[in-house]
Design a protein around this motif. Structure first.
Motif, PDB file in Angstrom:
ATOM      1  N   TYR A   1      -3.881   1.644  -3.004  1.00 33.90           N
ATOM      2  CA  TYR A   1      -3.376   2.912  -2.499  1.00 33.90           C
ATOM      3  C   TYR A   1      -4.456   3.692  -1.759  1.00 33.90           C
ATOM      4  CZ  TYR A   1      -5.567   4.565  -6.863  1.00 33.90           C
ATOM      5  OH  TYR A   1      -6.444   4.803  -7.890  1.00 33.90           O
ATOM      6  N   THR A   2      -3.992   4.624  -0.948  1.00 31.72           N
ATOM      7  CA  THR A   2      -4.903   5.540  -0.268  1.00 31.72           C
ATOM      8  C   THR A   2      -4.919   6.866  -1.024  1.00 31.72           C
ATOM      9  OG1 THR A   2      -3.125   6.345   1.167  1.00 31.72           O
ATOM     10  CG2 THR A   2      -4.493   4.529   2.014  1.00 31.72           C
ATOM     11  N   GLU A   3      -5.962   7.657  -0.791  1.00 33.01           N
ATOM     12  CA  GLU A   3      -6.069   8.965  -1.449  1.00 33.01           C
ATOM     13  C   GLU A   3      -6.191  10.071  -0.416  1.00 33.01           C
ATOM     14  OE1 GLU A   3      -8.408   9.145  -5.197  1.00 33.01           O
ATOM     15  OE2 GLU A   3      -9.019   7.118  -4.633  1.00 33.01           O
TER      16      GLU A   3
ATOM     17  N   SER B   1      -5.055   3.846   8.366  1.00 28.55           N
ATOM     18  CA  SER B   1      -6.138   3.411   7.485  1.00 28.55           C
ATOM     19  C   SER B   1      -6.101   1.900   7.261  1.00 28.55           C
ATOM     20  CB  SER B   1      -6.055   4.147   6.137  1.00 28.55           C
ATOM     21  OG  SER B   1      -6.429   5.499   6.298  1.00 28.55           O
TER      22      SER B   1
ATOM     23  N   VAL C   1       0.845  -1.193   0.000  1.00 32.25           N
ATOM     24  CA  VAL C   1       0.000   0.000   0.000  1.00 32.25           C
ATOM     25  C   VAL C   1       0.879   1.241   0.000  1.00 32.25           C
ATOM     26  CG1 VAL C   1      -1.776   1.317   1.223  1.00 32.25           C
ATOM     27  CG2 VAL C   1      -1.812  -1.186   1.306  1.00 32.25           C
TER      28      VAL C   1
ATOM     29  N   PRO D   1       0.627   5.802  -0.397  1.00 31.84           N
ATOM     30  CA  PRO D   1      -0.251   6.973  -0.468  1.00 31.84           C
ATOM     31  C   PRO D   1      -0.186   7.613  -1.852  1.00 31.84           C
ATOM     32  CG  PRO D   1       1.779   7.559   0.659  1.00 31.84           C
ATOM     33  CD  PRO D   1       1.881   6.085   0.333  1.00 31.84           C
TER      34      PRO D   1
ATOM     35  N   GLN E   1      -5.224  10.284   4.699  1.00 28.79           N
ATOM     36  CA  GLN E   1      -5.006   9.318   3.616  1.00 28.79           C
ATOM     37  C   GLN E   1      -5.913   8.117   3.887  1.00 28.79           C
ATOM     38  OE1 GLN E   1      -3.078   9.126   0.844  1.00 28.79           O
ATOM     39  NE2 GLN E   1      -1.837  10.980   1.035  1.00 28.79           N
ATOM     40  N   ILE E   2      -6.944   7.950   3.056  1.00 24.92           N
ATOM     41  CA  ILE E   2      -7.903   6.877   3.310  1.00 24.92           C
ATOM     42  C   ILE E   2      -8.119   6.019   2.056  1.00 24.92           C
ATOM     43  CG2 ILE E   2      -9.080   8.301   5.031  1.00 24.92           C
ATOM     44  CD1 ILE E   2     -11.402   8.562   3.007  1.00 24.92           C
ATOM     45  N   PHE E   3      -8.632   4.811   2.283  1.00 25.74           N
ATOM     46  CA  PHE E   3      -8.966   3.936   1.168  1.00 25.74           C
ATOM     47  C   PHE E   3     -10.291   4.363   0.548  1.00 25.74           C
ATOM     48  CE2 PHE E   3      -6.227   1.053   3.683  1.00 25.74           C
ATOM     49  CZ  PHE E   3      -5.306   0.734   2.701  1.00 25.74           C
ATOM     50  N   THR E   4     -10.298   4.459  -0.774  1.00 31.18           N
ATOM     51  CA  THR E   4     -11.527   4.706  -1.531  1.00 31.18           C
ATOM     52  C   THR E   4     -11.637   3.592  -2.566  1.00 31.18           C
ATOM     53  OG1 THR E   4     -10.355   6.136  -3.095  1.00 31.18           O
ATOM     54  CG2 THR E   4     -11.347   7.208  -1.176  1.00 31.18           C
TER      55      THR E   4
ATOM     56  N   ASP F   1     -10.362  -0.983   0.559  1.00 32.06           N
ATOM     57  CA  ASP F   1     -10.231  -1.495   1.929  1.00 32.06           C
ATOM     58  C   ASP F   1     -10.512  -3.003   1.994  1.00 32.06           C
ATOM     59  OD1 ASP F   1     -12.859  -0.916   1.235  1.00 32.06           O
ATOM     60  OD2 ASP F   1     -13.470  -0.481   3.286  1.00 32.06           O
TER      61      ASP F   1
ATOM     62  N   VAL G   1      -1.439   6.308   6.473  1.00 31.48           N
ATOM     63  CA  VAL G   1      -1.720   5.088   5.716  1.00 31.48           C
ATOM     64  C   VAL G   1      -1.798   3.890   6.663  1.00 31.48           C
ATOM     65  CG1 VAL G   1      -0.860   3.483   3.974  1.00 31.48           C
ATOM     66  CG2 VAL G   1      -0.664   5.942   3.591  1.00 31.48           C
TER      67      VAL G   1
END
Length: 210
Positions: A94-96, A137, A65, A67, A103-106, A110, A134
């Protein structure tokens, strides 16, 4: 420090010196490591990711993972090399970054992290904030971060495993004096802020609003 990585950074012109740069963190410095000059070179990007993958090939990693934005490219390549080394599919997500800088999962990513062992990768670490976000998250999604690794650590004295909260490593250090704007000697000396590289243009626009 990995000399091969240092050579790649120099070859691609990624280490910029003798200017007044503003980082995404808001801090100022006379040196800037522009990973965007590395990523267009597929061979070099692949090799850096392979070096990271070598460090973790014996760990039971399921997912890599990173960012957004640079971490997307890096996580893909690291997962590719880990997959080859381990003879199994290692996923990459990746997180956004959100308006609040989290920085979260979209995109439903997840679900690929839940109950999985994770390696978090990042290109340049200045404060360690993105890496920690990250990791948070990953935990929130039900995953477990086994380790984190970056290409360049700008502050190894403070950005270490104890600070990050998981086993943390890096490929090289770029000796950078980094300052908060209010304590920046470059600002005090009147050195013009670089508006073409980094976040100098945005910083100046925000200053005008105050």
């Amino acid at each position: 420090m990995n000399q091969e990585v240092n050579d790649i950074l120099q070859k691609t012109g990624a280490v910029l010196r003798d200017s007044h740069f503003v980082y995404v963190s808001g801090k100022h410095s006379s040196i800037y490591v522009n990973k965007d000059y590395v990523y267009p070179h597929i061979k070099h990007t692949s090799r850096i990711a392979e070096i990271i993958a070598e460090k973790y090939k014996d760990k039971p990693i399921d997912v890599v993972v990173g960012p957004s934005i640079g971490g997307i490219i890096l996580s893909q390549w690291v997962a590719y090399h880990l997959s080859k080394m381990k003879g199994q599919e290692i996923l990459s997500v990746y997180t956004e970054k959100q308006p609040d800088k989290d920085q979260i999962f979209t995109r439903g990513y997840d679900q690929f992290v839940k109950d999985k062992n994770v390696l978090v990768v990042e290109d340049i670490v200045t404060t360690g904030g993105s890496v920690k976000k990250v990791i948070h998250s990953v935990e929130k999604a039900g995953g477990k971060t086994l380790a984190a690794c970056c290409i360049v650590n700008k502050d190894p004295e403070h950005i270490n495993p104890a600070f990050i909260g998981v086993p943390f490593d890096y490929l090289t250090i770029v000796g950078v004096d980094v300052y908060n704007p209010e304590n920046c000697p470059l600002c005090k000396s009147g050195v013009p802020i670089n508006t073409k590289i980094g976040h100098g243009k945005k910083f100046l626009e925000e200053q005008k609003k105050k």
